[in-house]
Design a protein around this motif. Structure first.
Motif, mmCIF file in Angstrom:
data_model
loop_
_atom_site.group_PDB
_atom_site.id
_atom_site.type_symbol
_atom_site.label_atom_id
_atom_site.label_comp_id
_atom_site.label_asym_id
_atom_site.label_seq_id
_atom_site.Cartn_x
_atom_site.Cartn_y
_atom_site.Cartn_z
ATOM 1 N N UNK A 275 48.499 48.107 38.706
ATOM 2 C CA UNK A 275 47.308 48.140 39.548
ATOM 3 C C UNK A 275 46.890 49.584 39.833
ATOM 4 N N UNK A 276 47.862 50.423 40.163
ATOM 5 C CA UNK A 276 47.589 51.835 40.428
ATOM 6 C C UNK A 276 46.964 52.479 39.192
ATOM 7 N N UNK A 277 47.524 52.194 38.008
ATOM 8 C CA UNK A 277 46.990 52.767 36.767
ATOM 9 C C UNK A 277 45.586 52.255 36.465
ATOM 10 N N UNK A 278 45.314 50.991 36.760
ATOM 11 C CA UNK A 278 43.982 50.434 36.515
ATOM 12 C C UNK A 278 42.942 51.115 37.411
ATOM 13 N N UNK A 279 43.276 51.304 38.678
ATOM 14 C CA UNK A 279 42.357 51.990 39.605
ATOM 15 C C UNK A 279 42.164 53.437 39.171
ATOM 16 N N UNK B 82 43.827 39.466 49.211
ATOM 17 C CA UNK B 82 43.973 39.843 50.615
ATOM 18 C C UNK B 82 43.746 38.666 51.563
ATOM 19 N N UNK B 83 44.645 38.554 52.512
ATOM 20 C CA UNK B 83 44.474 37.535 53.552
ATOM 21 C C UNK B 83 43.548 38.095 54.629
ATOM 22 N N UNK C 276 37.800 47.301 51.608
ATOM 23 C CA UNK C 276 38.963 46.627 51.012
ATOM 24 C C UNK C 276 38.493 45.961 49.732
ATOM 25 N N UNK C 277 39.109 46.351 48.638
ATOM 26 C CA UNK C 277 38.704 45.865 47.320
ATOM 27 C C UNK C 277 39.716 44.835 46.822
ATOM 28 N N UNK C 278 39.183 43.745 46.293
ATOM 29 C CA UNK C 278 40.021 42.695 45.712
ATOM 30 C C UNK C 278 40.255 43.039 44.244
ATOM 31 N N UNK C 279 41.502 43.345 43.902
ATOM 32 C CA UNK C 279 41.872 43.713 42.540
ATOM 33 C C UNK C 279 42.545 42.505 41.896
ATOM 34 N N UNK C 280 42.223 42.088 40.729
ATOM 35 C CA UNK C 280 41.372 42.724 39.716
ATOM 36 C C UNK C 280 39.903 42.314 39.791
ATOM 37 N N UNK C 281 39.573 41.378 40.667
ATOM 38 C CA UNK C 281 38.206 40.859 40.751
ATOM 39 C C UNK C 281 37.154 41.956 40.865
ATOM 40 N N UNK D 73 33.961 47.496 40.071
ATOM 41 C CA UNK D 73 33.099 48.067 41.118
ATOM 42 C C UNK D 73 33.796 49.190 41.907
ATOM 43 N N UNK D 74 34.999 49.554 41.501
ATOM 44 C CA UNK D 74 35.765 50.577 42.225
ATOM 45 C C UNK D 74 34.984 51.891 42.318
#
Length: 182
Positions: free
Chosen positions: A25-29, A95-96, A111-116, A120-121
């Motif tokens: 996830x960190x690498x994708x962002x 995220x809850x 707050x970004x929902x990853x990978x959705x 848009x990051x």
């Protein structure tokens, strides 16, 4: 927004820190932000986050919203101590409502929902950096107005003192003139 298609700020790329323990996830962002010209540093622990934050000027911090409440509070405390204007963006795979509330209460900007929302990051980062830049300009103008008011008050005070001194001198001269006429 200007340059919305390439999501670059007019002032140039931002220094961004991505904090999280899930490497993929960190690498994708990181990759998503680097494609848009930003300089990205990653940290996998709070201690490495603090080390990077102390050594580099960071404009944006991406923080995993999956940390426990104590860790999240520690992260936000560090951000506010190092640079209160740093934008904090959270991310989570699912995220809850409690995570979102906790993140916002601690000072998060988004707050970004990853990978959705991964595509848009950069866009959301740009929007928050643009807002940060606008807020800084507003604060700078307000500070200028306060300084200007201070200078005007000093000038008014000096004018009042000068006016009082001239009135006293005029009154003294008037008294002396009346005494000489008698």
């Amino acid at each position: 927004f200007k340059n919305i298609n390439n999501h670059k700020l007019e002032s140039g790329p931002a220094n961004i820190l991505v904090l999280g323990s899930e490497t993929s996830t960190v690498d994708a962002i990181r990759a998503s932000l680097e494609i848009h010209g930003h300089s990205v540093t990653t940290a996998t622990s709070i201690s490495s986050f603090e080390e990077v934050s102390c050594n580099e000027k960071i404009s944006v911090v991406f923080v995993s919203a999956d940390y426990d409440e104590t860790s999240t509070e520690t992260i936000f405390e560090s951000i506010s101590l190092l640079s209160p204007t740093t934008v904090a963006i959270g991310y989570s795979s699912n995220p809850s409502t409690n995570q979102v509330i906790q993140f916002i209460r601690n000072g998060g900007s988004d707050l970004i929902n990853i990978p959705k929302d991964l595509n848009r990051v950069a866009e959301r980062t740009h929007a928050l950096l643009q807002k940060q830049q606008e807020d800084k300009e507003i604060q700078d103008r307000a500070n200028y107005a306060v300084r200007l008011c201070g200078k005007m008050n000093e000038a008014r005070h000096l004018a009042e003192e000068t006016n009082d001194a001239l009135n006293n001198e005029l009154a003294n001269v008037n008294c002396e003139t009346q005494q000489k006429m008698q």
